[in-house]
Every structure is written in C-alpha cells, then in structure tokens.
Design a protein around this motif. Sequence first.
Motif, PDB file in Angstrom:
ATOM      1  N   UNK A  98      11.227 -12.178   4.170  1.00 20.48           N
ATOM      2  CA  UNK A  98      10.158 -12.018   5.167  1.00 20.48           C
ATOM      3  C   UNK A  98       8.778 -12.233   4.529  1.00 20.48           C
ATOM      4  N   UNK A  99       8.741 -12.211   3.176  1.00 20.56           N
ATOM      5  CA  UNK A  99       7.498 -12.463   2.422  1.00 20.56           C
ATOM      6  C   UNK A  99       6.327 -11.637   2.971  1.00 20.56           C
ATOM      7  N   UNK A 100       6.614 -10.340   3.194  1.00 20.43           N
ATOM      8  CA  UNK A 100       5.580  -9.460   3.781  1.00 20.43           C
ATOM      9  C   UNK A 100       4.889  -8.645   2.697  1.00 20.43           C
ATOM     10  N   UNK A 101       5.015  -9.075   1.424  1.00 20.50           N
ATOM     11  CA  UNK A 101       4.405  -8.315   0.327  1.00 20.50           C
ATOM     12  C   UNK A 101       5.302  -7.146  -0.071  1.00 20.50           C
ATOM     13  N   UNK A 102       5.013  -6.526  -1.204  1.00 25.42           N
ATOM     14  CA  UNK A 102       5.903  -5.479  -1.717  1.00 25.42           C
ATOM     15  C   UNK A 102       6.033  -4.284  -0.776  1.00 25.42           C
ATOM     16  N   UNK A 103       4.963  -3.843  -0.161  1.00 23.85           N
ATOM     17  CA  UNK A 103       5.088  -2.683   0.736  1.00 23.85           C
ATOM     18  C   UNK A 103       5.838  -3.079   2.013  1.00 23.85           C
ATOM     19  N   UNK A 104       5.618  -4.314   2.469  1.00 29.87           N
ATOM     20  CA  UNK A 104       6.367  -4.798   3.625  1.00 29.87           C
ATOM     21  C   UNK A 104       7.852  -4.893   3.305  1.00 29.87           C
ATOM     22  N   UNK A 105       8.163  -5.263   2.052  1.00 28.18           N
ATOM     23  CA  UNK A 105       9.574  -5.340   1.629  1.00 28.18           C
ATOM     24  C   UNK A 105      10.193  -3.952   1.598  1.00 28.18           C
ATOM     25  N   UNK A 156       5.240  -0.020  -7.213  1.00 29.85           N
ATOM     26  CA  UNK A 156       4.330  -0.316  -8.331  1.00 29.85           C
ATOM     27  C   UNK A 156       3.595  -1.620  -8.086  1.00 29.85           C
ATOM     28  N   UNK A 157       4.326  -2.623  -7.585  1.00 30.06           N
ATOM     29  CA  UNK A 157       3.691  -3.896  -7.224  1.00 30.06           C
ATOM     30  C   UNK A 157       2.676  -3.681  -6.088  1.00 30.06           C
ATOM     31  N   UNK A 158       3.058  -2.836  -5.104  1.00 29.99           N
ATOM     32  CA  UNK A 158       2.152  -2.570  -3.969  1.00 29.99           C
ATOM     33  C   UNK A 158       0.868  -1.918  -4.466  1.00 29.99           C
ATOM     34  N   UNK A 159       0.997  -1.018  -5.457  1.00 26.89           N
ATOM     35  CA  UNK A 159      -0.196  -0.351  -6.018  1.00 26.89           C
ATOM     36  C   UNK A 159      -1.090  -1.389  -6.691  1.00 26.89           C
ATOM     37  N   UNK A 160      -0.450  -2.257  -7.505  1.00 25.00           N
ATOM     38  CA  UNK A 160      -1.227  -3.298  -8.214  1.00 25.00           C
ATOM     39  C   UNK A 160      -1.942  -4.218  -7.221  1.00 25.00           C
ATOM     40  N   UNK A 161      -1.315  -4.454  -6.093  1.00 21.63           N
ATOM     41  CA  UNK A 161      -1.891  -5.405  -5.124  1.00 21.63           C
ATOM     42  C   UNK A 161      -2.783  -4.715  -4.086  1.00 21.63           C
ATOM     43  N   UNK A 168      -1.372   7.466  -5.137  1.00 21.70           N
ATOM     44  CA  UNK A 168       0.083   7.650  -4.998  1.00 21.70           C
ATOM     45  C   UNK A 168       0.814   7.157  -6.242  1.00 21.70           C
ATOM     46  N   UNK A 169       1.692   8.007  -6.809  1.00 24.91           N
ATOM     47  CA  UNK A 169       2.509   7.586  -7.951  1.00 24.91           C
ATOM     48  C   UNK A 169       3.761   6.880  -7.418  1.00 24.91           C
ATOM     49  N   UNK A 170       4.007   5.623  -7.803  1.00 21.32           N
ATOM     50  CA  UNK A 170       5.149   4.862  -7.263  1.00 21.32           C
ATOM     51  C   UNK A 170       6.500   5.563  -7.436  1.00 21.32           C
ATOM     52  N   UNK A 171       6.747   6.159  -8.588  1.00 24.99           N
ATOM     53  CA  UNK A 171       8.025   6.847  -8.816  1.00 24.99           C
ATOM     54  C   UNK A 171       8.180   8.046  -7.905  1.00 24.99           C
ATOM     55  N   UNK A 172       7.124   8.829  -7.784  1.00 26.63           N
ATOM     56  CA  UNK A 172       7.178  10.011  -6.910  1.00 26.63           C
ATOM     57  C   UNK A 172       7.397   9.581  -5.458  1.00 26.63           C
ATOM     58  N   UNK A 173       6.716   8.527  -5.054  1.00 32.31           N
ATOM     59  CA  UNK A 173       6.868   8.040  -3.673  1.00 32.31           C
ATOM     60  C   UNK A 173       8.295   7.516  -3.456  1.00 32.31           C
ATOM     61  N   UNK A 174       8.845   6.812  -4.441  1.00 35.79           N
ATOM     62  CA  UNK A 174      10.212   6.266  -4.309  1.00 35.79           C
ATOM     63  C   UNK A 174      11.222   7.400  -4.175  1.00 35.79           C
ATOM     64  N   UNK A 209       6.250   7.309   5.187  1.00 36.01           N
ATOM     65  CA  UNK A 209       5.977   5.974   4.626  1.00 36.01           C
ATOM     66  C   UNK A 209       4.588   5.450   4.999  1.00 36.01           C
ATOM     67  N   UNK A 210       4.286   5.411   6.296  1.00 37.50           N
ATOM     68  CA  UNK A 210       3.017   4.778   6.710  1.00 37.50           C
ATOM     69  C   UNK A 210       1.792   5.440   6.080  1.00 37.50           C
ATOM     70  N   UNK A 211       1.788   6.774   5.871  1.00 36.52           N
ATOM     71  CA  UNK A 211       0.617   7.392   5.215  1.00 36.52           C
ATOM     72  C   UNK A 211       0.415   6.964   3.758  1.00 36.52           C
ATOM     73  N   UNK A 212       1.388   6.235   3.179  1.00 32.09           N
ATOM     74  CA  UNK A 212       1.231   5.790   1.781  1.00 32.09           C
ATOM     75  C   UNK A 212       0.351   4.534   1.697  1.00 32.09           C
ATOM     76  N   UNK A 213       0.129   3.910   2.847  1.00 33.24           N
ATOM     77  CA  UNK A 213      -0.630   2.652   2.812  1.00 33.24           C
ATOM     78  C   UNK A 213      -2.088   2.886   2.415  1.00 33.24           C
ATOM     79  N   UNK A 214      -2.665   1.903   1.705  1.00 29.89           N
ATOM     80  CA  UNK A 214      -4.076   2.000   1.275  1.00 29.89           C
ATOM     81  C   UNK A 214      -4.952   2.076   2.518  1.00 29.89           C
TER      82      UNK A 214
END
Length: 214
Positions: A98-105, A156-161, A168-174, A209-214
Amino acid sequence: EDAPKLAGWESTPPSARRSPDLRQDRAQRTRELVLNCAAELFAARGFHGTSVQDVAAAAKMTKGAVYFHFPGKEVLAVAVVEAHYTRWPALLERAKAQQAGPLGTVLAMVDGAAEAFADDVVVQAGARLQLESILIGLPLPTPYIGWIELLTDLLGQALEQGELRPDVDPGAAARTIVSAFFGMQHISATLYDRADLRERWSEVRELVLLPLRA
Ligand SMILES: CCC[C@@H]1OCC(CO)=C1C(=O)O
C-alpha cells in the motif's frame, strides 16, 4: 521500508514445505484439507476436546489417512500453530504494497490481524492452541516476538520520518500495541466468540494507535 526478517515467521514452515515433485500436489491438497478441518475443531473445542477420529470424520477420510499426514494429534496441532504464523508475512507484504509509509504499514498490519482473528479459523485455532501449549507437549514457535520486533522496526522508521509523536519510544509502543491487540481479541473470543471483535478493535485503534501519530 524493509522490515527485519521476522524470527519464527517463516512464510512456509518446515513441516509444510511443498515437495518439488508435482505428483505430491494431491498429497499437499489432502494435507491442507486435514489442517483446515483440524483448525475448525481445535478452534471450537480446543486440543483436549478434539480427537484424530473427529478430524478424520470432518475430512471424510479414514483415521489412517490422517495419520499418514500427521502421525498424531500433537503433530497436527503444531502444524496448525505453524500455519497460523504463516499468515503474517503474507499480510506484511500486502500492507507494504500500500506504500502508506511505516505508520500506515503498522495500521494496515494490525487492521489485517483484526480481520484474520475475526474470519480466519486457522488463526483462531493457532491462537487457542498456543494458549494450550502445555497440553500439546511439543515445541511451538515463540509467540508475540515476531509482531513486537516488526512493529518496533516500523515505528522506529515512523519516528525517523516524523510520522510518530517525538516523545514515543518505538519499542514501548510496539509492546503496548501487541498487548492491547492480543488482550482485545482474547476477551472478545472468551465473551462473545469474537462476534464483537471489529468494534472492540476500532476502540483500541482509536485510543491506542491513532494518538501515537505526530
Ligand atoms: C497480533 C498479536 C499476536 C498474535 O496473537 C496470538 C499470537 C500467538 O498465537 C500472535 C502471534 O505471536 O502472532
């Protein structure tokens, strides 16, 4: 984005690798019939409440024919658990397409997992058998780690982008997403045989999930 090779998520588990010999196709199809009949029974009655005879009757085969493919109920249960894990790499490929970016994935993956738990009897059976692993007495793949590793990498990719809230810590969120998802589907299964799963998933999606978005 290239997600890591996921531990335990072999797209074709060793026990299901197709033989190159085309004459084996019929055996493969029979094997899949037995697996699906077993999944229906394991999902509904659990490991203890299912016999090889029940599976043979459901598959309209003799008990001996089932034993030819699976020399015991325990081996059959392991094959069902392994088959349920093969759903996730295929889901990941569809989500990435779907190429929706890491958070979309991430969202596409967990939305797909909700659909799988609502509709896919092999996933329902695999999850139940994983919880009954002490009865099976054979080694099973390690649960949850594949999902946590995948979501940690994608988040982690979503954070970088800049897609993820910077605090948000990626591991904690996962770990939180996998825990919330697993608990949600387990409670829905226990109380309502997953009849309300999609509604319960939309609540977790909205509030976790949705509250994790930038
Ligand atoms: C997406 C939540 C994780 C998922 O739920 C049950 C289970 C193990 O049977 C899982 C897995 O490890 O793939």
